[in-house]
Write a protein that holds these residues in place. Sequence first.
Motif, PDB file in Angstrom:
ATOM      1  N   UNK A 270      17.100   7.449  18.792  1.00  0.00           N
ATOM      2  CA  UNK A 270      16.175   7.108  17.692  1.00  0.00           C
ATOM      3  C   UNK A 270      15.827   8.369  16.983  1.00  0.00           C
ATOM      4  N   UNK A 271      14.616   8.175  16.309  1.00  0.00           N
ATOM      5  CA  UNK A 271      14.030   9.320  15.521  1.00  0.00           C
ATOM      6  C   UNK A 271      13.248  10.180  16.275  1.00  0.00           C
ATOM      7  N   UNK A 272      13.077   9.860  17.676  1.00  0.00           N
ATOM      8  CA  UNK A 272      12.309  10.889  18.553  1.00  0.00           C
ATOM      9  C   UNK A 272      13.523  11.576  19.265  1.00  0.00           C
ATOM     10  N   UNK A 273      14.505  11.134  19.550  1.00  0.00           N
ATOM     11  CA  UNK A 273      15.681  11.940  20.456  1.00  0.00           C
ATOM     12  C   UNK A 273      16.558  11.023  20.945  1.00  0.00           C
ATOM     13  N   UNK A 274      17.056  11.603  22.055  1.00  0.00           N
ATOM     14  CA  UNK A 274      18.350  10.764  22.928  1.00  0.00           C
ATOM     15  C   UNK A 274      17.684  10.356  24.449  1.00  0.00           C
ATOM     16  N   UNK A 275      18.167   9.289  24.622  1.00  0.00           N
ATOM     17  CA  UNK A 275      17.592   8.597  25.761  1.00  0.00           C
ATOM     18  C   UNK A 275      18.949   7.950  26.665  1.00  0.00           C
ATOM     19  N   UNK A 276      18.836   8.139  27.671  1.00  0.00           N
ATOM     20  CA  UNK A 276      20.137   7.740  28.628  1.00  0.00           C
ATOM     21  C   UNK A 276      19.689   6.969  30.022  1.00  0.00           C
ATOM     22  N   UNK A 277      20.179   6.120  30.069  1.00  0.00           N
ATOM     23  CA  UNK A 277      19.660   5.188  31.593  1.00  0.00           C
ATOM     24  C   UNK A 277      20.666   5.475  32.410  1.00  0.00           C
ATOM     25  N   UNK A 278      20.833   5.522  33.777  1.00  0.00           N
ATOM     26  CA  UNK A 278      21.693   6.031  34.792  1.00  0.00           C
ATOM     27  C   UNK A 278      21.385   5.358  35.756  1.00  0.00           C
ATOM     28  N   UNK A 279      22.446   5.258  36.591  1.00  0.00           N
ATOM     29  CA  UNK A 279      22.198   5.029  38.192  1.00  0.00           C
ATOM     30  C   UNK A 279      22.541   6.040  39.115  1.00  0.00           C
ATOM     31  N   UNK A 280      21.852   6.651  40.141  1.00  0.00           N
ATOM     32  CA  UNK A 280      22.304   7.450  41.031  1.00  0.00           C
ATOM     33  C   UNK A 280      22.298   6.989  42.544  1.00  0.00           C
ATOM     34  N   UNK A 281      23.603   6.616  42.956  1.00  0.00           N
ATOM     35  CA  UNK A 281      23.520   5.883  44.273  1.00  0.00           C
ATOM     36  C   UNK A 281      22.642   4.672  44.292  1.00  0.00           C
ATOM     37  N   UNK A 282      22.702   3.834  43.241  1.00  0.00           N
ATOM     38  CA  UNK A 282      21.915   2.788  43.421  1.00  0.00           C
ATOM     39  C   UNK A 282      20.498   2.673  42.704  1.00  0.00           C
ATOM     40  N   UNK A 283      20.073   4.071  42.784  1.00  0.00           N
ATOM     41  CA  UNK A 283      18.721   4.145  41.939  1.00  0.00           C
ATOM     42  C   UNK A 283      18.815   4.437  40.842  1.00  0.00           C
ATOM     43  N   UNK A 284      17.924   3.656  39.912  1.00  0.00           N
ATOM     44  CA  UNK A 284      17.641   3.786  38.605  1.00  0.00           C
ATOM     45  C   UNK A 284      17.207   4.816  37.854  1.00  0.00           C
ATOM     46  N   UNK A 285      17.641   5.434  36.968  1.00  0.00           N
ATOM     47  CA  UNK A 285      16.640   6.635  36.190  1.00  0.00           C
ATOM     48  C   UNK A 285      16.852   6.651  34.810  1.00  0.00           C
ATOM     49  N   UNK A 286      16.195   7.423  34.219  1.00  0.00           N
ATOM     50  CA  UNK A 286      16.376   7.755  32.707  1.00  0.00           C
ATOM     51  C   UNK A 286      15.895   9.099  32.460  1.00  0.00           C
ATOM     52  N   UNK A 287      16.357   9.594  31.190  1.00  0.00           N
ATOM     53  CA  UNK A 287      16.269  10.973  30.751  1.00  0.00           C
ATOM     54  C   UNK A 287      16.177  10.715  29.111  1.00  0.00           C
ATOM     55  N   UNK A 288      15.131  11.174  28.745  1.00  0.00           N
ATOM     56  CA  UNK A 288      14.904  11.607  27.239  1.00  0.00           C
ATOM     57  C   UNK A 288      14.739  12.801  26.693  1.00  0.00           C
ATOM     58  N   UNK A 289      15.505  13.282  25.896  1.00  0.00           N
ATOM     59  CA  UNK A 289      15.232  14.463  25.404  1.00  0.00           C
ATOM     60  C   UNK A 289      15.002  14.341  23.970  1.00  0.00           C
ATOM     61  N   UNK A 290      13.919  14.970  23.473  1.00  0.00           N
ATOM     62  CA  UNK A 290      13.435  14.969  22.074  1.00  0.00           C
ATOM     63  C   UNK A 290      14.335  15.786  21.214  1.00  0.00           C
ATOM     64  N   UNK A 291      14.563  15.456  19.791  1.00  0.00           N
ATOM     65  CA  UNK A 291      15.370  16.141  18.947  1.00  0.00           C
ATOM     66  C   UNK A 291      15.301  17.562  18.814  1.00  0.00           C
ATOM     67  N   UNK A 292      14.087  18.187  18.722  1.00  0.00           N
ATOM     68  CA  UNK A 292      14.094  19.759  18.676  1.00  0.00           C
ATOM     69  C   UNK A 292      14.712  20.470  19.913  1.00  0.00           C
ATOM     70  N   UNK A 293      14.444  20.036  21.121  1.00  0.00           N
ATOM     71  CA  UNK A 293      15.037  20.491  22.418  1.00  0.00           C
ATOM     72  C   UNK A 293      16.379  20.222  22.453  1.00  0.00           C
ATOM     73  N   UNK A 294      16.631  19.013  21.982  1.00  0.00           N
ATOM     74  CA  UNK A 294      18.396  18.791  21.989  1.00  0.00           C
ATOM     75  C   UNK A 294      19.058  19.687  20.788  1.00  0.00           C
ATOM     76  N   UNK A 295      18.518  19.391  19.899  1.00  0.00           N
ATOM     77  CA  UNK A 295      19.301  20.588  18.728  1.00  0.00           C
ATOM     78  C   UNK A 295      19.284  22.018  19.136  1.00  0.00           C
TER      79      UNK A 295
END
Length: 130
Positions: free
Chosen positions: A71-96
């Motif tokens: 979205x306008x703020x950045x990139x977000x991913x939802x994931x599962x690691x060995x059954x445990x849910x997590x998410x990561x959000x990286x704002x555009x300036x850092x991502x770029x």
Amino acid sequence: MSLVRSYLLLTFIHKVFERDCRVIGKSGLFKMPQLYMEMVSIGAKKTALMLQEVKRELESADIVISTVRQDQHGVEAQYKCRGTSGDICIEWPSFRREMTVRMRAYLGLAGEFPTAARDEKVIPFALSIR
């Protein structure tokens, strides 16, 4: 988290390289487009290989990325690691910033003079992963 971050970055970088290669070929602005397309294609091939390796590592670590959104703020991913849910959000300036550093390295420009920070702020960026 670093594998998920690498997956996101490599996916976006690969799509940018592929898009740029198509644009260079179709633009009609270059005297020798094949030269520039070859250079960008090399970057795309490197990212594709690295993305394959990251996918293998994600699988061996039992990490599944379920959703990738931007979205306008950045990139977000939802994931599962060995059954445990997590998410990561990286704002555009850092991502770029990280994309630029990695893309320069994949193109063999890592030691060259980097793009001015002010130039990065004015470049619109929209890309979808599907």
